[in-house]
Motif scaffolding. Structure first.
Motif, short mmCIF file in Angstrom:
data_model
loop_
_atom_site.label_atom_id
_atom_site.label_comp_id
_atom_site.label_asym_id
_atom_site.label_seq_id
_atom_site.Cartn_x
_atom_site.Cartn_y
_atom_site.Cartn_z
N GLN A 69 32.35 52.21 29.26
CA GLN A 69 33.60 52.49 28.58
C GLN A 69 34.79 51.94 29.36
O GLN A 69 35.78 51.49 28.77
CB GLN A 69 33.77 54.00 28.40
N VAL A 70 34.70 51.99 30.69
CA VAL A 70 35.78 51.50 31.55
C VAL A 70 35.19 50.77 32.74
O VAL A 70 34.03 50.98 33.11
CB VAL A 70 36.71 52.64 32.05
N ALA A 71 35.99 49.90 33.34
CA ALA A 71 35.64 49.23 34.59
C ALA A 71 36.72 49.54 35.61
O ALA A 71 37.88 49.80 35.26
CB ALA A 71 35.54 47.72 34.38
N THR A 72 36.37 49.54 36.88
CA THR A 72 37.34 49.78 37.93
C THR A 72 37.96 48.46 38.38
O THR A 72 37.41 47.38 38.13
CB THR A 72 36.69 50.47 39.15
N ALA A 73 39.10 48.56 39.06
CA ALA A 73 39.75 47.36 39.58
C ALA A 73 38.84 46.65 40.58
O ALA A 73 38.81 45.42 40.64
CB ALA A 73 41.08 47.73 40.21
N ASP A 74 38.10 47.42 41.37
CA ASP A 74 37.19 46.81 42.35
C ASP A 74 36.09 46.01 41.65
O ASP A 74 35.69 44.93 42.12
CB ASP A 74 36.56 47.89 43.23
N GLU A 75 35.59 46.52 40.53
CA GLU A 75 34.56 45.78 39.80
C GLU A 75 35.13 44.51 39.20
O GLU A 75 34.48 43.46 39.20
CB GLU A 75 33.98 46.68 38.70
N ILE A 76 36.35 44.58 38.69
CA ILE A 76 36.98 43.40 38.11
C ILE A 76 37.23 42.35 39.19
O ILE A 76 37.12 41.14 38.93
CB ILE A 76 38.29 43.79 37.40
N ALA A 77 37.55 42.80 40.40
CA ALA A 77 37.82 41.87 41.50
C ALA A 77 36.61 41.01 41.83
O ALA A 77 36.76 39.91 42.39
CB ALA A 77 38.26 42.64 42.74
N ARG A 78 35.42 41.47 41.47
CA ARG A 78 34.20 40.71 41.77
C ARG A 78 33.80 39.78 40.63
O ARG A 78 32.80 39.06 40.72
CB ARG A 78 33.06 41.69 42.07
#
Length: 274
Positions: free
Chosen positions: A180-189
């Protein structure tokens, strides 16, 4: 509170179906949903009870419907008294907006205007960025424009239409696709596919990345929404896109979309004119 919000609310209340309401209003379903959410946010109450088989009016919604019907009927009576039914608009209007906005968001509005005012000649000027849309209006190449950047010129009149949400869009096979959501840390990768600078989507994306202290690698840049969606679908990267631009792909299962934990990526879509 705007008349367009009350008008959309009344039609949804009459049909109890967002898809049918959008067809009657000659709008996209996303645009109708934006209108209802904005009205609910302003009133501080849910107006519909959303269920699996559709929607029903909430107790607050039934009360608001009574007021909305009176307001809209009075407004129509006032318009008819001032202008008369026989008076027709005529002339030429040149409208400018980014290609994807015309294609996905404003085409139904323009089509409805053309049917209601057949003596008005409409011409459409597609632009690469909102900055170019503003420039066309200031230079006299367009009479009115649609955009999501706050123009710096005090000469322009700006009327806000709605708040537009950006979603993180991924391929259906992506590990985040079922989330449902992604974290900023996950997007950074991730490898991020972005719009070119000067577009409102890119500006909103950059503001989020700076705010979240997030620095993903950029896979590619483009101003072509269809191309970006195609590359996301093929797994070349992920992208932030307006919710209304990916509705067909989400419904067909060709793309997946999710939010960002702790962040709301939104921008104000407005009509601009001198």
């Amino acid at each position: 509170m705007e008349m367009s919000q009350l008008r959309a609310f009344r039609v949804v209340a009459e049909t109890l179906n967002f898809t049918r309401a959008a067809e009657r209003l000659n709008l996209t379903q996303a645009a109708v949903s934006h209108q209802i959410r904005a009205l609910e946010a302003e009133l501080g109450e849910p107006l519909f009870i959303r269920a699996r088989r559709g929607v029903q009016l909430s107790p607050a919604g039934r009360l608001v419907l009574e007021y909305a019907a009176r307001i809209l009927d009075d407004a129509e009576a006032m318009r008819e008294s001032l202008t008369g039914r026989g008076r027709r608009l005529s002339g030429r209007v040149r409208a400018a907006a980014a290609t994807q906005a015309f294609s996905h968001l404003f085409a139904p509005l323009c089509e409805a205007f053309m049917r209601e005012h057949p003596q008005v000649e409409l011409s459409f000027r597609t632009t690469a960025t909102t900055e170019q849309t503003v420039g066309d209006i200031l230079d006299g190449a367009a009479d009115v424009g649609f955009g999501a950047l706050a123009p710096h010129s005090p000469a322009l009149e700006v009327v806000e239409l709605f708040e537009d949400e950006l979603l993180l869009v991924v391929s259906p096979s992506h590990p985040l696709a079922r989330r449902q959501v992604a974290t900023a840390d996950e997007i950074a990768r991730e490898r991020l596919i972005v719009f070119e600078r000067g577009t409102s989507v890119r500006r909103t994306t950059d503001e989020f990345l700076k705010r979240a202290n997030c620095s993903p690698a950029f896979a590619l840049e483009s101003n072509d929404t269809q191309f970006i969606k195609l590359m996301v679908g093929r797994g070349a990267g992920v992208a932030f896109l307006p919710s209304w631009a990916v509705g067909d792909e989400l419904n067909a299962g060709r793309l997946s979309a999710l939010g960002v934990a702790g962040h709301a990526l939104s921008r104000s879509v407005s009509v601009l004119a001198l």
